[in-house]
Design a protein around this motif. Structure first.
Motif, mmCIF file in Angstrom:
data_model
loop_
_atom_site.group_PDB
_atom_site.id
_atom_site.type_symbol
_atom_site.label_atom_id
_atom_site.label_comp_id
_atom_site.label_asym_id
_atom_site.label_seq_id
_atom_site.Cartn_x
_atom_site.Cartn_y
_atom_site.Cartn_z
ATOM 1 N N UNK A 143 4.039 6.772 9.696
ATOM 2 C CA UNK A 143 3.538 8.137 9.822
ATOM 3 C C UNK A 143 4.545 9.226 9.499
ATOM 4 N N UNK A 144 5.752 8.843 9.101
ATOM 5 C CA UNK A 144 6.761 9.851 8.814
ATOM 6 C C UNK A 144 7.368 10.451 10.066
ATOM 7 N N UNK A 145 6.909 10.000 11.232
ATOM 8 C CA UNK A 145 7.414 10.476 12.514
ATOM 9 C C UNK A 145 8.199 9.382 13.231
ATOM 10 N N UNK B 109 -4.317 3.682 10.413
ATOM 11 C CA UNK B 109 -3.695 4.977 10.127
ATOM 12 C C UNK B 109 -3.481 5.736 11.420
ATOM 13 N N UNK B 110 -2.281 6.351 11.547
ATOM 14 C CA UNK B 110 -2.024 7.262 12.658
ATOM 15 C C UNK B 110 -2.687 8.590 12.362
ATOM 16 N N UNK B 111 -3.042 9.326 13.414
ATOM 17 C CA UNK B 111 -3.479 10.702 13.196
ATOM 18 C C UNK B 111 -2.239 11.549 12.903
ATOM 19 N N UNK B 112 -2.434 12.818 12.565
ATOM 20 C CA UNK B 112 -1.326 13.683 12.129
ATOM 21 C C UNK B 112 -0.247 13.852 13.199
ATOM 22 N N UNK B 113 -0.604 13.722 14.468
ATOM 23 C CA UNK B 113 0.368 13.860 15.552
ATOM 24 C C UNK B 113 0.999 12.528 15.946
ATOM 25 N N UNK B 114 0.516 11.420 15.385
ATOM 26 C CA UNK B 114 1.036 10.100 15.731
ATOM 27 C C UNK B 114 0.613 9.625 17.106
ATOM 28 N N UNK C 251 0.843 -1.197 0.000
ATOM 29 C CA UNK C 251 0.000 0.000 0.000
ATOM 30 C C UNK C 251 0.875 1.243 0.000
ATOM 31 N N UNK C 252 0.347 2.294 -0.595
ATOM 32 C CA UNK C 252 1.053 3.576 -0.662
ATOM 33 C C UNK C 252 0.233 4.595 0.108
ATOM 34 N N UNK C 253 0.919 5.624 0.615
ATOM 35 C CA UNK C 253 0.237 6.645 1.390
ATOM 36 C C UNK C 253 1.137 7.875 1.463
ATOM 37 N N UNK C 254 0.541 9.018 1.719
ATOM 38 C CA UNK C 254 1.322 10.240 1.908
ATOM 39 C C UNK C 254 1.643 10.427 3.375
ATOM 40 N N UNK C 255 2.855 10.914 3.660
ATOM 41 C CA UNK C 255 3.216 11.328 5.006
ATOM 42 C C UNK C 255 2.528 12.661 5.290
#
Length: 137
Positions: free
Chosen positions: A51-53, A100-105, A3-7
């Motif tokens: 999540x990029x974090x 999915x994580x929320x924007x703050x992880x 699967x692909x996703x944006x950070x």
């Protein structure tokens, strides 16, 4: 590739998958094809998200009945630790977990049909990673 996703930064594309030898990995690359990074980890995944974090979460495959979470330390994912029970049937795309994580992880949103219907669940992620139990098959 799975699967692909944006950070959350909106310019980095994340993805996960497994190689022909069965090794799983998370990867990321900028939209302009720069800053490619792939990190392997030893876990059999179906749906995953980073999540990029420095965190990644997967729903596993086969006998795995939990959402498992990793934290990246010094270029390596530590874990997995069990975040919560999943109890998802995977009968159709509507009831695949797709965590999915929320924007703050700090929270994870996922789907489960543990009661017979596809519902959304929101789980808090503890700041202290060590309080989560280690994954045991």
């Amino acid at each position: 590739m799975g699967h692909e996703f944006f950070y959350p930064d909106g310019v980095t594309i994340g993805y996960h998958g497994f190689r022909t030898n069965g090794t799983n990995f998370f990867g990321s690359i900028k939209y302009d094809n720069t800053e490619l990074e792939e990190t392997e980890f030893g876990f059999d995944t179906w749906h995953g998200y980073a999540d990029g974090l420095g965190q990644a979460i997967v729903d596993g495959r086969g006998e795995v009945k939990t959402l498992s979470i990793w934290r990246k330390q010094n270029g390596t994912y530590e874990g997995p630790r069990m975040l919560c029970e999943l109890r998802c049937s995977f009968h159709s795309q509507k009831v695949h977990a797709h965590p999915r994580f929320d924007a703050e992880g700090k929270r994870v949103l996922f789907t489960s049909d543990k009661n017979g219907y596809g519902n959304l669940y929101l789980v808090n992620v503890p700041e202290d990673f060590s309080v989560l139990p280690l994954f045991t098959p």
